[in-house]
Every structure is written in structure tokens, then in C-alpha cells.
Design an enzyme around this catalytic site. Structure first.
Site, mmCIF file in Angstrom:
data_model
loop_
_atom_site.group_PDB
_atom_site.id
_atom_site.type_symbol
_atom_site.label_atom_id
_atom_site.label_comp_id
_atom_site.label_asym_id
_atom_site.label_seq_id
_atom_site.Cartn_x
_atom_site.Cartn_y
_atom_site.Cartn_z
ATOM 1 N N ASP A 85 -5.728 2.632 -3.903
ATOM 2 C CA ASP A 85 -7.015 2.727 -3.220
ATOM 3 C C ASP A 85 -7.165 4.029 -2.432
ATOM 4 O O ASP A 85 -8.210 4.264 -1.812
ATOM 5 C CB ASP A 85 -7.279 1.510 -2.318
ATOM 6 C CG ASP A 85 -6.223 1.308 -1.239
ATOM 7 O OD1 ASP A 85 -5.322 2.161 -1.097
ATOM 8 O OD2 ASP A 85 -6.301 0.274 -0.539
ATOM 9 N N SER A 118 0.828 -1.205 0.000
ATOM 10 C CA SER A 118 0.000 0.000 0.000
ATOM 11 C C SER A 118 0.867 1.262 0.000
ATOM 12 O O SER A 118 1.666 1.478 -0.898
ATOM 13 C CB SER A 118 -0.952 -0.036 1.200
ATOM 14 O OG SER A 118 -1.863 1.031 1.168
ATOM 15 N N ASP A 138 -0.961 1.343 -4.077
ATOM 16 C CA ASP A 138 -1.855 0.331 -4.641
ATOM 17 C C ASP A 138 -3.170 0.911 -5.136
ATOM 18 O O ASP A 138 -4.115 0.176 -5.424
ATOM 19 C CB ASP A 138 -2.102 -0.809 -3.647
ATOM 20 C CG ASP A 138 -2.908 -0.377 -2.430
ATOM 21 O OD1 ASP A 138 -2.826 0.798 -2.051
ATOM 22 O OD2 ASP A 138 -3.618 -1.219 -1.855
ATOM 23 N N ASP A 152 -1.908 6.372 -4.082
ATOM 24 C CA ASP A 152 -0.902 5.695 -3.275
ATOM 25 C C ASP A 152 -0.387 4.473 -4.023
ATOM 26 O O ASP A 152 -0.711 4.255 -5.192
ATOM 27 C CB ASP A 152 -1.464 5.341 -1.901
ATOM 28 C CG ASP A 152 -2.511 4.234 -1.944
ATOM 29 O OD1 ASP A 152 -3.136 4.054 -3.000
ATOM 30 O OD2 ASP A 152 -2.690 3.543 -0.928
#
Length: 440
Positions: free
Chosen positions: A224, A87, A222, A220
Site C-alpha cells: 500500500d 506492513s 503489503d 512496502d
């Protein structure tokens, strides 16, 4: 940290444990995806091995943003999904985001996976592996109803997993779109991919200002989380975005609940009420927010970290790219600039998220100590998630991070002088527990 507390052996054990739980619940198939970190492919391979050796069939969707994995879990005939991703965390970190039957798993389920991994209590089997490319289907789904959004927009993928999706997406959109850092690179050579930290938006601000764009969008690692700057290069924080999103939704759904976390501005809750909605303050953490949305049937929710959730005409999970398109639609429909929409929101003096390093074994203890002292002083405290303390000057917050060895603090006041008083109150409480907040 990969190589320290996370290894391929751990990924294998996670696969065996989750696969066994899927089998116990009469499931058989799991979708798996990964981000672009250097350790993700090896962890993904070990995870898949563990899943199949517990008798679970695996559908590999490959490299992409976590919301693409959530999309696959919704649209494919699977019983769960796992994304290998670090993440927004530092480069050497990685981990797993897990969904079971359309729901993000919570702490107790994760603890159960851990106990099973330690005990090796796994179901045997031999699952099959297949691969499906879902990127085009995901892009087509999120870009529905985007025909009139002829804006000039900057996009910063931060060398994260959203990059290829961004490049495909902008080709479908009207208007002018400038992209940066869309090549996936797990070393994040340009800046760290966490748009909740303003310094990571410097490249995007320059792109917007130098090219006279209407706004800029950042993601970010990933994909999300969403970060936004307006045409003047100012950050539009997630609680301000929620206010912008809430207006048209509440117009269509009067009385609906809009959820945000304990870090959100009072201004957000004020405008939700003024527009006929029901504001709900809740715990930070995507699994907590998702559960609260289901409980309240909320069409909209978000966190100050940049996770934004839509359940009016979308699936209800957090998706930075979809949220970006909803913002473009909102600005286009309003016929005004994002800067103008930002300026009409109630003015407050507030800090960004203050991140205070602390030993992991102490972070929850410190918050408990602060709460005990405040209760002795009969302070006005909201204890949904840490301590949110209201005073005549405004409010301040102290909570322990769910994912990192830090304390998170924030303060908001109705004046600059009041903000100084709130920061002093935070520092006083931290000092009483032997913690010092670094100041610039």
C-alpha cells in the site's frame, strides 16, 4: 512483536470482538486476507476462528497486497474486512488493518475492540467460511486505461505480498518491465520492504541505472506504499509525486482540495495553489487522511510514508500498485521524463525522515514538552500533528510515530546553511527533553 505482545490468542479475540461489532451493526460477512510474513497464516486462522464463532461469515481471499483486500471489500457483498499484515514493520512484527463499511477504523474503534477483547463481551454464533480468488479482478481493475504507457520500468516488490500481483500486472502493460524480488519471503532476505527509507531503494537504483530505464517503482511489505526513483537513480519523494499527480487532476477539477501530511514540503503546497487547487495539511495516518478526503471531497491525497490516495476515478484508498500505474500514465501523457518533471518543481533543501528511538511511554510526552517550550518562546507552530515550526530559514517538524516507539523529525530550508540551523533547533529541543538524535 509476535510472541511478545501479539499472539494467536489475541488474533482470536480480535476476530470475536470485530465480529461482534459487525453483528451489532446488522452486518454478517467479512473478507480476510494476509501478507507473506511467517506468522501471518497462523494469525489469520485464529482471526477467522474468532470471526466465525461470533456468527460472522468469512470470505478468505488469501495472500496478497492490502489494497487487494480493500478492493475485495469494495466489490464483494461484505460488511467489513481485515488484512493480517506487518506492513513495513520489522520482521518479527505483525498486526491487522481493519475496514468497516468502506472506512478504515480509527483509534477509538480500535480501543473499543481492545476493551471487548479484554472483557470477552462477544456475540455467539457459527459463521461459514468460503474462499474467493480476487487477484485477477484486482489486476484488471487497476490496469484500466494503461494502453499507451510504453515506458521502460523497474519494479522492486521487496519480497513482500505485492510480488505475485506485480508479476501478473507487468504482463498486461506495454513497454519493457524488469522485476526483482517478487517471490514472497517473510524474512525479506534482500532488503527491508520500506521504500520511505532510501537505503532500501539501492537495488532498484542499480537496476534502473545499469539498464537505462525510465524509472523504478518499489513497494512496502503489503503493497500500500509506493517508492519511486527517476531515470537518474534519484528518489522522487511522495510530496513530489503528489505535485506531479495534482497537475492533471486540478486541470480537470479546478479548485479541488489536495491533502498531504505535516511532513510534506512547502513546495507541494505552493504548486497546488499555483495550479488553482486548495492545499490541505493534515495528520499522518491513513485513517485520518481517508476521513479528511471524505470531509473535503478531495480527489487526491498522500503521506510522506508513501501512502497515496486517489478518489477521482478510483476508490479513495491507498494503493501502491495503482499509484504506480497513475505515475506511468502521468509521465506518458506529459511526453517528458520523470527526471524532467521532478526538476521543474521548486528547489528546497530538506532532510529525509529522521527516526529517533525513544521509550514508548515518553514519545508523546517529549512532543508535549517541546510544544510547551516553543509556546513560551512564542514560536510559529502548527499543531495539527506534533509540532511543525516555521522560522525565517524554513520549517522543522517533530511528532510521535503512530505505530513505533520513535519520534519522527524533518526539516526543510531555502538554503543549505538554513537547513543546518533547523537541525540545530531540533537537537536543542530534543536535548532539553533528554533525547539525543543520532547523527552520521
Amino acid at each position: 512483536m509476535v510472541g511478545d505482545v501479539l499472539s494467536e490468542r489475541d488474533a482470536y479475540a480480535t476476530g470475536r470482538s470485530f465480529g461482534s461489532l459487525v453483528r451489532e451493526s446488522a452486518g454478517r460477512k467479512v473478507a480476510v486476507g494476509n501478507d507473506g510474513r511467517s506468522s501471518s497464516l497462523d494469525l489469520e486462522s485464529a482471526l477467522v476462528k474468532g470471526l466465525t464463532e461470533s456468527g460472522v461469515d468469512v470470505i478468505r481471499i488469501g495472500l496478497g497486497p492490502t489494497p487487494m483486500l480493500y478492493f475485495a471489500e469494495m466489490e464483494l457483498e461484505v460488511d467489513g474486512a481485515i488484512q493480517v499484515t506487518g506492513s513495513h514493520s520489522p520482521i518479527g512484527y505483525n498486526g491487522f488493518k481493519i475496514v468497516l463499511r468502506h472506512r478504515a477504523v480509527d483509534g477509538e474503534f480500535i480501543q473499543k475492540i481492545g476493551r471487548m477483547a479484554v472483557g470477552g463481551e462477544w456475540s455467539p454464533g457459527k459463521g461459514a467460511i468460503s474462499e474467493i480468488d480476487v487477484l485477477d479482478g484486482y489486476i484488471e481493475r487497476i490496469s484500466e486505461n494503461c494502453g499507451s504507457m510504453a515506458l521502460r520500468v523497474g519494479w522492486d516488490a521487496g519480497n513482500g505480498a505485492a510480488g505475485p500481483a506485480v508479476e501478473k500486472l507487468v504482463k498486461r502493460l506495454p513497454g519493457e518491465h524488469l522485476t526483482i524480488f517478487t517471490n514472497v519471503d517473510g524474512d525479506f532476505p534482500n532488503h527491508h520492504p520500506d521504500p520511505s527509507d532510501e537505503k532500501n531503494l539501492d537495488h532498484l537504483k542499480r537496476l534502473v541505472i545499469e539498464n537505462g530505464l525510465d524509472l523504478g517503482l518499489a513497494f512496502d511489505g503489503d503493497g500500500d506504499r509506493l517508492g519511486v526513483v527517476d531515470g537518474r537513480g534519484r528518489v522522487v519523494w511522495p510530496d513530489q509525486l503528489l505535485a506531479i499527480f495534482a497537475r492533471p487532476i486540478l486541470k480537470d477539477r479546478p479548485g479541488a482540495t489536495v491533502i498531504s501530511d505535516v511532513k510534506a514540503s512547502d513546495a507541494l503546497y505552493e504548486v497546488i495553489r499555483s495550479w488553482g487547487g486548495k492545499p490541505c495539511m493534515w495528520k499522518a495516518g491513513r485513517s485520518y487522511i481517508r476521513k479528511k478526503m471524505e470531509e473535503t471531497r478531495s480527489p487526491l491525497a498522500g503521506e510522506m510514508s508513501g501512502h497515496l490516495f486517489f478518489a477521482d476515478d478510483y476508490y479513495g484508498f491507498d494503493d501502491g500498485l495503482y499509484a504506480a500505474l497513475r505515475l506511468l500514465r502521468a509521465v506518458s501523457d506529459e511526453g517528458r521524463t520523470l527526471a524532467e518533471m521532478r526538476d521543474e518543481l521548486p528547489a528546497k533543501w530538506n532532510t529525509p525522515e529522521l527516526r529517533i528511538p525513544v521509550n514508548g511511554s515518553r514519545k508523546f510526552e517529549v512532543v508535549d514538552e517541546v510544544i510547551q517550550r516553543l509556546e513560551h518562546e512564542q514560536a510559529d507552530i502548527v499543531r495539527i500533528d506534533g509540532a511543525r515550526v516555521s522560522t525565517p530559514d524554513g520549517w522543522w517538524l517533530l511528532r510521535a510515530s503512530n505505530t513505533e516507539d520513535i519520534l519522527v523529525a524533518r526539516a526543510e530550508a531555502t538554503s543549505d546553511e538554513g537547513l543546518g540551523k533547523l537541525l540545530s533547533a531540533i537537537d536543542k529541543q530534543l536535548a532539553a527533553s533528554g533525547v539525543t538524535r543520532a547523527t552520521q
